[in-house]
Scaffold this motif. Sequence first.
Motif, mmCIF file in Angstrom:
data_model
loop_
_atom_site.group_PDB
_atom_site.id
_atom_site.type_symbol
_atom_site.label_atom_id
_atom_site.label_comp_id
_atom_site.label_asym_id
_atom_site.label_seq_id
_atom_site.Cartn_x
_atom_site.Cartn_y
_atom_site.Cartn_z
ATOM 1 N N CYS A 36 38.378 1.116 17.250
ATOM 2 C CA CYS A 36 39.062 2.395 17.064
ATOM 3 C C CYS A 36 38.055 3.531 17.176
ATOM 4 O O CYS A 36 36.865 3.355 16.948
ATOM 5 C CB CYS A 36 39.801 2.447 15.737
ATOM 6 S SG CYS A 36 38.753 2.343 14.270
ATOM 7 N N PHE A 93 44.181 -2.991 11.777
ATOM 8 C CA PHE A 93 43.763 -1.782 11.081
ATOM 9 C C PHE A 93 44.681 -1.375 9.930
ATOM 10 O O PHE A 93 44.294 -0.557 9.094
ATOM 11 C CB PHE A 93 43.654 -0.614 12.070
ATOM 12 C CG PHE A 93 42.615 -0.828 13.131
ATOM 13 C CD1 PHE A 93 41.279 -0.916 12.787
ATOM 14 C CD2 PHE A 93 42.968 -0.954 14.462
ATOM 15 C CE1 PHE A 93 40.301 -1.127 13.763
ATOM 16 C CE2 PHE A 93 42.010 -1.162 15.442
ATOM 17 C CZ PHE A 93 40.677 -1.248 15.089
ATOM 18 N N PHE A 97 43.804 0.874 5.743
ATOM 19 C CA PHE A 97 43.566 2.010 6.628
ATOM 20 C C PHE A 97 43.376 3.281 5.797
ATOM 21 O O PHE A 97 44.016 3.451 4.753
ATOM 22 C CB PHE A 97 44.743 2.191 7.587
ATOM 23 C CG PHE A 97 44.463 3.098 8.747
ATOM 24 C CD1 PHE A 97 43.619 2.699 9.765
ATOM 25 C CD2 PHE A 97 45.040 4.356 8.817
ATOM 26 C CE1 PHE A 97 43.365 3.539 10.851
ATOM 27 C CE2 PHE A 97 44.791 5.196 9.883
ATOM 28 C CZ PHE A 97 43.945 4.781 10.898
ATOM 29 N N LEU A 103 47.249 6.624 12.674
ATOM 30 C CA LEU A 103 46.838 5.584 13.603
ATOM 31 C C LEU A 103 47.547 5.829 14.930
ATOM 32 O O LEU A 103 48.773 5.786 15.013
ATOM 33 C CB LEU A 103 47.193 4.201 13.061
ATOM 34 C CG LEU A 103 46.866 3.009 13.982
ATOM 35 C CD1 LEU A 103 45.363 2.933 14.248
ATOM 36 C CD2 LEU A 103 47.376 1.701 13.365
ATOM 37 N N PRO A 257 37.345 2.140 11.073
ATOM 38 C CA PRO A 257 37.393 3.601 11.144
ATOM 39 C C PRO A 257 36.128 4.236 10.575
ATOM 40 O O PRO A 257 35.711 3.919 9.467
ATOM 41 C CB PRO A 257 38.615 3.952 10.282
ATOM 42 C CG PRO A 257 39.452 2.717 10.290
ATOM 43 C CD PRO A 257 38.474 1.582 10.309
ATOM 44 N N TRP A 319 36.730 2.377 3.732
ATOM 45 C CA TRP A 319 37.108 1.047 4.232
ATOM 46 C C TRP A 319 36.785 0.014 3.163
ATOM 47 O O TRP A 319 35.817 0.155 2.435
ATOM 48 C CB TRP A 319 36.335 0.733 5.511
ATOM 49 C CG TRP A 319 36.950 -0.396 6.280
ATOM 50 C CD1 TRP A 319 36.474 -1.652 6.424
ATOM 51 C CD2 TRP A 319 38.164 -0.363 7.032
ATOM 52 N NE1 TRP A 319 37.307 -2.396 7.196
ATOM 53 C CE2 TRP A 319 38.353 -1.631 7.586
ATOM 54 C CE3 TRP A 319 39.131 0.621 7.266
ATOM 55 C CZ2 TRP A 319 39.451 -1.961 8.373
ATOM 56 C CZ3 TRP A 319 40.222 0.294 8.046
ATOM 57 C CH2 TRP A 319 40.373 -0.977 8.593
#
Length: 347
Positions: A36, A93, A97, A103, A257, A319
């Motif tokens: 991502c 993800f 998230f 997203l 991310p 995360w």
Amino acid sequence: MTSASSASNLGALAGAAAVRREIHAALETGAFRADCQGIVSLANGDALGFEALTRPASRPPLDTPESFLTAAANEGLLAEVDHTWRVGSIARFGPGFPSERLLFLNVSPLSLLSGHTTAGALEATTRQFGLSPERVVLELTEGEKIDDFDRMRRVLGGFRSRGFLIAIDDAGAGQSSLQSVVELRPDYIKLDRWLSRDIEFDRSRRSMVQALVGFAHQVRARVVAEGIETYEQLDAFIDLGVDFGQGYIFGFPAAIPVPAPPEVQLHTARRTQRGAGPPRIPGSSGCATSPASLPRWTRQLPATPFSGCSRRARISTWWPSSTTKASAGSSPAEGSSNGCPGSLDFP
């Protein structure tokens, strides 16, 4: 038919059969990799969200997204591949998230029109993996031309009624993308990356971007500039009123991310608020004049800019900690040379 042409035809048939087997094997085994890349506010450098980018784990010549999708289209499997990649990205993800971030998921018009992806099924999938539809943006790709806009509007209406947002990719690349922008009224308009090339001094590109931004804001859409790699390009898009940016200056595609480097956030905020005194970034406790005043999750990042040669991933505290491992010497260091607490790395 000569023996040479016969052998050539047999070779072509064998090659097509091998490609078909490779695509089916990838679909059955899930041989894909999802990364991502951040989409960043050009008002303060904070993350709007992240675009899921899927690559095939196949052998050449099917080892790039372009070649794999082209081969899948030739085999009549594009909608199935597109659906599989999207579901895989949500599963990858969705859990953990970043809160309040979006997203972005690529979706081919064919996949929507063919029924491979339905609004109800996609809502169930997103909720299964911890996301609400309001945090998912369906980014229509320009792989196939949309011939029936009335039908596409009806299909998208079903997704919108469930909360999904819509984006048009590659706006400005051709007549079809501009028609999609006008006909479908997306929530986000993503400018084609060719507009980033020489945007800092090319008057024609600047005029086109300015026109697209003006139209977008009139219809209450927001504009994302893709392919931003330098501070000069970043400054040009900020000055033209573009809302969000995406590109290597904010970060390379990564397995999780990752927010933009602090110094890029600071530069963005200062450029946006020129002449208004020291800029403030939402979530900070004071003026954004040093990394210490940035929001907590950005203070876990090294200060080396992505625009240099470093490709080390930046890991934020948003995360799950189970996916990260602290590097040696990653404890906060007061008065360190980069002015920022330590970093986290992943393999």
